[in-house]
Write a protein that holds these residues in place. Structure first.
Motif, PDB file in Angstrom:
ATOM      1  N   ASP A 672       6.927 -24.972   6.934  1.00  0.00           N
ATOM      2  CA  ASP A 672       6.630 -24.773   8.342  1.00  0.00           C
ATOM      3  C   ASP A 672       5.133 -24.989   8.525  1.00  0.00           C
ATOM      4  OD1 ASP A 672       6.254 -24.004  10.940  1.00  0.00           O
ATOM      5  OD2 ASP A 672       7.292 -22.072  10.746  1.00  0.00           O
ATOM      6  N   ARG A 673       4.785 -26.194   8.945  1.00  0.00           N
ATOM      7  CA  ARG A 673       3.374 -26.554   9.019  1.00  0.00           C
ATOM      8  C   ARG A 673       2.641 -25.843  10.150  1.00  0.00           C
ATOM      9  NH1 ARG A 673       3.018 -32.837   9.945  1.00  0.00           N
ATOM     10  NH2 ARG A 673       0.822 -32.279  10.078  1.00  0.00           N
ATOM     11  N   HIS A 674       3.385 -25.119  11.003  1.00  0.00           N
ATOM     12  CA  HIS A 674       2.748 -24.377  12.089  1.00  0.00           C
ATOM     13  C   HIS A 674       2.212 -23.024  11.628  1.00  0.00           C
ATOM     14  CE1 HIS A 674       4.168 -27.399  14.881  1.00  0.00           C
ATOM     15  NE2 HIS A 674       5.406 -27.222  14.439  1.00  0.00           N
ATOM     16  N   VAL A 675       2.622 -22.576  10.463  1.00  0.00           N
ATOM     17  CA  VAL A 675       2.096 -21.324   9.905  1.00  0.00           C
ATOM     18  C   VAL A 675       0.835 -21.648   9.111  1.00  0.00           C
ATOM     19  CG1 VAL A 675       2.528 -19.389   8.345  1.00  0.00           C
ATOM     20  CG2 VAL A 675       4.387 -20.284   9.766  1.00  0.00           C
ATOM     21  N   ASP A 676      -0.316 -21.250   9.605  1.00  0.00           N
ATOM     22  CA  ASP A 676      -1.605 -21.458   8.937  1.00  0.00           C
ATOM     23  C   ASP A 676      -1.873 -22.934   8.653  1.00  0.00           C
ATOM     24  OD1 ASP A 676      -2.080 -18.675   8.867  1.00  0.00           O
ATOM     25  OD2 ASP A 676      -0.917 -18.495   7.023  1.00  0.00           O
ATOM     26  N   ARG A 677      -1.267 -23.812   9.418  1.00  0.00           N
ATOM     27  CA  ARG A 677      -1.463 -25.262   9.278  1.00  0.00           C
ATOM     28  C   ARG A 677      -1.010 -25.752   7.896  1.00  0.00           C
ATOM     29  NH1 ARG A 677      -7.398 -26.819  11.098  1.00  0.00           N
ATOM     30  NH2 ARG A 677      -6.462 -28.916  11.003  1.00  0.00           N
ATOM     31  N   PHE A 756      -3.129 -16.157  -0.082  1.00  0.00           N
ATOM     32  CA  PHE A 756      -2.622 -17.524  -0.006  1.00  0.00           C
ATOM     33  C   PHE A 756      -1.280 -17.482   0.715  1.00  0.00           C
ATOM     34  CE2 PHE A 756      -5.480 -17.951  -3.675  1.00  0.00           C
ATOM     35  CZ  PHE A 756      -6.204 -19.070  -3.290  1.00  0.00           C
ATOM     36  N   GLY A 757      -1.181 -18.282   1.771  1.00  0.00           N
ATOM     37  CA  GLY A 757      -0.002 -18.231   2.627  1.00  0.00           C
ATOM     38  C   GLY A 757       0.986 -19.364   2.356  1.00  0.00           C
ATOM     39  N   PHE A 758       2.271 -19.016   2.455  1.00  0.00           N
ATOM     40  CA  PHE A 758       3.349 -19.975   2.263  1.00  0.00           C
ATOM     41  C   PHE A 758       4.380 -19.778   3.376  1.00  0.00           C
ATOM     42  CE2 PHE A 758       1.389 -19.307  -1.812  1.00  0.00           C
ATOM     43  CZ  PHE A 758       1.373 -20.556  -2.402  1.00  0.00           C
ATOM     44  N   GLY A 759       4.251 -20.601   4.410  1.00  0.00           N
ATOM     45  CA  GLY A 759       5.214 -20.559   5.505  1.00  0.00           C
ATOM     46  C   GLY A 759       6.311 -21.576   5.263  1.00  0.00           C
ATOM     47  N   PHE A 760       7.550 -21.102   5.151  1.00  0.00           N
ATOM     48  CA  PHE A 760       8.676 -21.982   4.853  1.00  0.00           C
ATOM     49  C   PHE A 760       9.536 -22.200   6.098  1.00  0.00           C
ATOM     50  CE2 PHE A 760       7.861 -19.894   0.655  1.00  0.00           C
ATOM     51  CZ  PHE A 760       7.375 -21.032   0.021  1.00  0.00           C
ATOM     52  N   ASN A 761      10.082 -23.382   6.193  1.00  0.00           N
ATOM     53  CA  ASN A 761      10.962 -23.739   7.304  1.00  0.00           C
ATOM     54  C   ASN A 761      12.408 -23.411   6.906  1.00  0.00           C
ATOM     55  OD1 ASN A 761      12.087 -24.908   9.605  1.00  0.00           O
ATOM     56  ND2 ASN A 761      12.163 -26.940   8.658  1.00  0.00           N
ATOM     57  N   TRP A 835       0.805   1.716   8.901  1.00  0.00           N
ATOM     58  CA  TRP A 835       1.852   1.467   7.915  1.00  0.00           C
ATOM     59  C   TRP A 835       3.104   0.928   8.601  1.00  0.00           C
ATOM     60  CZ3 TRP A 835      -0.099   1.369   3.311  1.00  0.00           C
ATOM     61  CH2 TRP A 835      -1.178   2.195   2.989  1.00  0.00           C
ATOM     62  N   VAL A 836       3.579  -0.197   8.109  1.00  0.00           N
ATOM     63  CA  VAL A 836       4.751  -0.852   8.682  1.00  0.00           C
ATOM     64  C   VAL A 836       5.995  -0.039   8.356  1.00  0.00           C
ATOM     65  CG1 VAL A 836       6.162  -2.947   8.639  1.00  0.00           C
ATOM     66  CG2 VAL A 836       3.663  -3.106   8.481  1.00  0.00           C
ATOM     67  N   LYS A 837       6.864   0.145   9.338  1.00  0.00           N
ATOM     68  CA  LYS A 837       8.104   0.888   9.130  1.00  0.00           C
ATOM     69  C   LYS A 837       9.330  -0.009   9.071  1.00  0.00           C
ATOM     70  CE  LYS A 837       6.580   5.330  10.932  1.00  0.00           C
ATOM     71  NZ  LYS A 837       6.886   6.470  11.834  1.00  0.00           N
ATOM     72  N   LYS A 838       9.206  -1.234   9.547  1.00  0.00           N
ATOM     73  CA  LYS A 838      10.340  -2.155   9.481  1.00  0.00           C
ATOM     74  C   LYS A 838       9.829  -3.577   9.414  1.00  0.00           C
ATOM     75  CE  LYS A 838      14.623  -3.561  11.751  1.00  0.00           C
ATOM     76  NZ  LYS A 838      15.501  -3.392  12.921  1.00  0.00           N
ATOM     77  N   LEU A 839      10.425  -4.368   8.534  1.00  0.00           N
ATOM     78  CA  LEU A 839      10.075  -5.783   8.412  1.00  0.00           C
ATOM     79  C   LEU A 839      11.155  -6.632   9.074  1.00  0.00           C
ATOM     80  CD1 LEU A 839       8.847  -5.818   4.702  1.00  0.00           C
ATOM     81  CD2 LEU A 839       7.420  -6.177   6.722  1.00  0.00           C
ATOM     82  N   GLU A 840      10.729  -7.435  10.007  1.00  0.00           N
ATOM     83  CA  GLU A 840      11.667  -8.329  10.678  1.00  0.00           C
ATOM     84  C   GLU A 840      11.916  -9.560   9.817  1.00  0.00           C
ATOM     85  OE1 GLU A 840      13.255  -7.474  13.296  1.00  0.00           O
ATOM     86  OE2 GLU A 840      12.085  -5.654  13.696  1.00  0.00           O
ATOM     87  N   PRO A 841      13.121 -10.139   9.905  1.00  0.00           N
ATOM     88  CA  PRO A 841      13.427 -11.322   9.083  1.00  0.00           C
ATOM     89  C   PRO A 841      12.446 -12.450   9.343  1.00  0.00           C
ATOM     90  CG  PRO A 841      15.420 -10.445  10.107  1.00  0.00           C
ATOM     91  CD  PRO A 841      14.267  -9.716  10.725  1.00  0.00           C
ATOM     92  N   GLY A 842      12.077 -13.142   8.294  1.00  0.00           N
ATOM     93  CA  GLY A 842      11.151 -14.246   8.417  1.00  0.00           C
ATOM     94  C   GLY A 842      11.154 -15.090   7.166  1.00  0.00           C
ATOM     95  N   ALA A 843      10.307 -16.111   7.150  1.00  0.00           N
ATOM     96  CA  ALA A 843      10.258 -17.026   6.018  1.00  0.00           C
ATOM     97  C   ALA A 843       8.823 -17.312   5.604  1.00  0.00           C
ATOM     98  CB  ALA A 843      10.979 -18.315   6.359  1.00  0.00           C
ATOM     99  N   THR A 844       7.922 -16.363   5.888  1.00  0.00           N
ATOM    100  CA  THR A 844       6.520 -16.530   5.518  1.00  0.00           C
ATOM    101  C   THR A 844       6.148 -15.507   4.458  1.00  0.00           C
ATOM    102  OG1 THR A 844       5.921 -17.383   7.693  1.00  0.00           O
ATOM    103  CG2 THR A 844       4.147 -16.477   6.346  1.00  0.00           C
TER     104      THR A 844
END
Length: 994
Positions: A672-677, A756-761, A835-844
């Motif tokens: 996903d090239r839109h995540v952090d380019r 280091f970020g890895f955004g996946f499509n 502190w995060v209490k719930k993680l929403e689904p994602g691919a990053t």
């Protein structure tokens, strides 16, 4: 029936004195007291119902009420009658007070234990009767279990040497105090709990003359031994490491016959889910968790004091879990602070007192019990930790204070205890009605690993190397015993690296910070060096004799290379030879004399591709003169790398990966090239600010240009760093991307972090994480109390939907963030972050590689270059077997050694089910005896068939989840879903008859 008690009261005295009427009663000759007759002009009462029970004349527990009587000239004798729940208790007094007095009155026995009740107190006197009605709140018959210990931080408050001496002294003094109080009533006798077995093991090794005394103290219950060697970050432990941390307690349990079946975890918020099946196999039934409040997120929400059964990832193994709250929850650290902590920061160990004795210990815990009654806490126990501070001497006042309390009060009853007594009580009284919980108690304090990223990477790689050394030894030793002491010592240093203490309480202090940090660093280097040496020694049987100065410069191998596969499946992989190992040339031939793909790298190393290496077997290759054939396999066009499987494009402006496609005409982009380019993006963050700063690319160059290896290097400048380089590599014939990032960090004191970020499509994806002995799905398999701001992984994670996915390996950095850079929290003492209490689904995914967020315990800066390696395997739908094989192969590459002759080893063992794999072959200190561990990645019950081509063991025993022993088995058996199974093989010294 009336029960009567007689007291004499003086003005301003609360203490009561029993008259001889008690003596008569105890002798079985109860005599009615004489009639009392006192004239009062006026009289009033104020009643204070206390949360304690005394013993009445019948030795039954009776609730205490403090009654303040007001009147003029309170002289003479009188009685108070208490009526409640259709029962009466009468107490008689003699007073000599001017205008007021406080007396202790007992209610009838066994009232208001479960529910509140109304009571009436009546004072009979010449002018009549004065009555007072009161509501008695419930107070059950509480039992308080007091766990005496000194929190074991190896470092933090003093040098490692001084802390070891202190904790060894605690054991010796604890036994002395236990012997001194052995005649005390049950519950008041002293028990010392070393907390973990490290202090006992150090004393065992340094003072062997004390061993019999230690064992006897354990048998007598004077010394409570718990299961773990150290207080560890369990989520960054490897599979085999978790077994190793229990080895010493298993030996002590065997020698004493006393159960060491409680895993105590102090300080650290969170525990890995994967420890449950290990504990079940080791006979460890219980966990008591005492997490700190600092940087603990949601760890204390809703579970403190509430026991439950924790079921492992296999769905079968389980342990009884209790989190009483943080350690020192008795308030004992207040006393430690009042003493001035004479042990803290004391360089002269002779000035540290062997114990603390001030003549008092506040064991009145009734205010806590009142709150628990109001909260309708469902159990009748309270578990408290008594420790004066971190690494403190023991408190010698405790047994005397407890004895005094128990002699006066029937309830709450205080019991000085060990972990086994506490947990076995809970299991016996409540075990059949406790809830069951699954999932990961995701740790919080793993963020400290990023404060010394290079050492963290060193330990991760040492663990993998040591597992391979164990396996190679078993493959090549022909059934001979292993140097078990050397292996165990290497594992010990690995565990010391995983132990949660790194530096001084005040990291800015010049002496202790440097002294403690120096020793902590040595653990990592020692672990890695020992692992490397043991692997070399394991390979020694297949190597050649060198002729020294008379031999050829390239050694006796004549270019021969023996390659070993330490896994239970056939595999391919790369082998990288040093310049010295590859002096003969650039070509590589297999055992049949056929050339295999090879390439001389820009580093001077020679890389070649080894294929079809059999499970637990070997292949032989030879380096030959000349240049390789140079067949086209990989190529680079502009900023795009290609091989037979993949096509990767790098953005020339950012250096990020903007496209990852699989070949054969596919156009699906996994990035996903839109995540952090783009993926593999660098970002620097100042602490507590969502202001990421990317790097600034100044050079992109081709470092390897095929045909076997194609590699692009991106060099950049970045905030907080001297330099950042990122390399992207493809290898012909292999379907994954290899990434190597090097961060040359500046030693900034200002709080910061690097990601280091890895955004996946991968839309509608699920993310599964490799943890020790399990696979955890993000959010679904996490406790509400677990950490979601950052998570530790073992080797891999996988982001997948029903059609596409990526298996992502991080070989050097264990921490990642899911969805966003949530880890950017730097707090001072007691600070509460977002502190995060719930993680929403994602691919990053963000690999959180470096930080200096801690204010204590960890280094304030880190300086220099650290390497972070990643692997990306794009695929179709998720397959647990393929994902795990990929992760294991990357973490444990093919092993090679220079050897002229082909060792032609026959695989020791074969397994026929690809869903079940061997994690380690582990030879014992006895010939012909080996441990084999199996892990199932199947959600179904699986049948496993083993074969032994060359040496068939005479005896095979099996231990499966939840077992309390080993069971004889044949070569065919079943394993439970996602299970861990341990086999013991015995008697395979002789080769099988062909």
């Amino acid at each position: 029936m009336f029960s009567r008690r007689t007291f004499i009261m003086n003005k301003n005295k609360i203490k009561v004195y029993l008259l001889p009427v008690v003596y008569l009663f105890l002798c079985g000759q109860f005599t009615e007291a004489q009639s009392w007759d006192v004239a009062f002009e006026s009289l009033s009462m104020e009643c204070d119902v206390r949360p304690v029970y005394l013993y009445n004349q019948d030795k039954a527990p009776a609730r205490l009420v403090l009654v303040k009587i007001k009147g003029k000239e309170l002289k003479g004798s009188f009685s108070i009658q208490a009526f409640a729940e259709n029962k009466t208790e009468q107490t008689q007094f003699v007073l000599n007070a001017k205008d007021s007095a406080i007396v202790e009155v007992l209610l009838p026995a066994n009232v208001a234990v479960k529910d509140s009740c109304k009571a009436t107190l009546s004072i009979q006197h010449k002018n009549g009767t004065t009555r007072q009605e009161l509501l008695v709140p419930p107070m059950r018959y509480w039992n308080i279990y007091l766990y005496n210990h000194s929190h074991v931080d190896i470092g933090y408050t003093n040098t490692h040497k001084n802390i070891e001496m202190l904790h060894k002294t605690n054991i010796i003094e604890g036994i002395k105090l236990a012997e001194e109080t052995a005649h005390f009533p049950e519950g008041s006798r002293f028990v010392w709990n070393p907390e973990v077995t490290w202090p006992l093991e150090r004393l065992w090794m340094s003072n062997p003359e004390l061993r019999d005394r230690l064992l006897n103290a354990i048998r007598k219950g004077q010394l409570g031994i718990d299961a773990s060697y150290l207080n560890l970050n369990t989520s960054i432990c490897s599979d085999e490491e978790l077994f190793q941390i229990f080895s010493f307690s298993r030996e002590i349990q065997r020698l004493t016959g006393k159960p060491a079946d409680v895993f105590q975890q102090f300080d650290i918020p969170g525990i890995s889910w994967g420890i449950i099946p290990v504990m079940a196999q080791e006979g460890i039934k219980y966990i008591i968790s005492w997490p700190n409040m600092d940087r603990a997120g949601n760890a204390h929400n809703g579970i403190d004091g509430y026991p439950f059964w924790w079921v492992g990832p296999d769905g079968v193994s389980k342990v009884l879990f209790l989190q009483p709250g943080m350690y020192c929850n008795s308030g004992s650290s207040k006393k430690g602070g009042e003493t001035g902590r004479p042990w803290f920061g004391q360089r002269d160990n002779s000035k540290v007192p062997p114990f603390i004795k001030t003549g008092y210990a506040n064991v009145d815990f009734t205010s806590r019990l009142i709150d628990m009654e109001k909260e309708k806490y469902p159990y009748d126990f309270l578990v408290l930790s008594w420790s004066l501070w971190d690494n403190s001497p023991l408190d010698a006042d405790v047994p005397y204070a407890v004895k005094e309390w128990n002699e006066k009060y029937a309830y709450p009853k205080i019991r000085i205890s060990d972990g086994h007594e506490i947990m076995s009580m809970i299991e016996k009284k409540y075990g059949d009605r406790l809830p069951t919980v699954k999932g990961d108690y995701t740790e919080y304090w793993t963020d400290g690993l990023g404060t010394a990223a290079g050492l963290t990477a060193l330990n991760r790689n040492a663990k993998e190397k040591l597992v391979q050394a164990e396996t190679v030894w078993s493959m090549l030793s022909e059934g001979k015993s292993a140097p078990r002491l050397e292996f165990d010592e290497a594992w010990r240093y690995i565990a010391l690296g995983s132990e949660h203490t790194w530096c001084f309480e005040n990291p800015g202090e010049p002496f202790f910070q440097d002294a403690i940090w120096k020793v902590k660093q040595s653990y990592f280097h020692e672990a890695y060096d020992r692992s490397a040496v043991l692997l070399d020694e394991a390979l020694a049987p297949v190597t050649d004799k060198s002729n020294g100065a008379l031999g050829a410069p390239h050694g006796p191998s004549n270019g021969g290379i023996a390659v070993f596969n330490t896994q239970s499946w056939t595999r391919n992989g790369t082998v990288v030879l040093s310049k010295a190992e590859s002096q003969w040339g650039d070509r590589v031939l297999n055992a049949e004399g056929k050339e295999v793909p090879s390439q001389r790298l820009s580093t001077g190393e020679l890389l070649f591709l080894a294929t079809d290496i059999p499970a637990f077997g070997s292949s032989h290759y030879r380096v030959a003169a000349g240049k390789p054939a140079g067949k086209t396999g990989c190529r680079i066009t502009n900023n795009t790398l290609e091989n037979e499987h993949l096509k990767v494009t790098v953005d020339p402006e950012t250096g990020n990966i903007i496209s990852l496609t699989r070949q054969a005409g596919s156009t699906y982009n996994y990035i996903d090239r839109h995540v952090d380019r783009g993926a593999n993006s660098f970002s620097w963050l100042p602490a507590n600010m969502d202001s990421p700063e990317p790097d600034s690319v100044y050079s992109i160059s081709v470092t390897e240009n095929g045909p076997l290896v194609a590699e692009i290097r991106i060099d950049s400048k970045a905030q907080g760093c001297r330099h950042v380089s990122r390399t992207i590599r493809l290898i012909s014939g292999l379907p994954w991307v290899e990434i190597t990032n090097i961060v040359n960090k500046l030693p900034l004191v200002e709080k910061d972090g690097i990601h280091f970020g890895f955004g996946f499509n991968i839309p509608d994806s699920r993310t599964r994480v490799d943890i020790p002995w399990g696979i955890m799905e993000i959010e679904k398999d996490q406790w509400p109390q677990g950490n979601r701001n950052w998570i530790a992984m073992q080797r891999w994670l996988d982001v997948s939907n029903d059609t596409h996915g990526v298996t992502w390996c991080s070989l050097d950095a264990p921490l990642f963030e899911y969805g966003s850079r949530y880890a950017n929290i730097s707090l001072s003492w007691g600070g509460q972050g977002p502190w995060v209490k719930k993680l929403e689904p994602g691919a990053t995914i963000y690999s959180w590689v470096m930080n200096n967020h801690w204010h204590t315990n960890f280094p304030l800066t880190q300086d220099g270059a650290v390497t972070f390696r990643y692997r990306l395997l794009p695929h179709d739908k998720y397959d647990a077997v393929k994902a795990n094989r990929f992760g294991v192969e990357q973490a444990q590459p093919l092993v090679h050694v220079v050897a002229d002759k082909d060792p032609s080893i026959t695989p020791f063992m074969a397994i026929d089910n690809e869903k079940v794999f061997v994690t380690v072959l582990k030879s014992s200190d006895k010939d012909g005896r080996m441990t084999v561990r199996l892990r199932s990645l199947s959600d179904q019950e699986e049948t496993v068939n083993l074969s032994f081509p060359e040496r068939h063991p005479e005896k095979i025993t099996l231990q499966a989840p939840g077992d309390d022993g080993r069971h004889p088995t044949g070569t065919s058996f079943t394993v439970k879903p996602y299970s861990l199974t341990t086999l013991t093989l015995e008697g395979f010294n002789q080769k099988a008859v062909r």
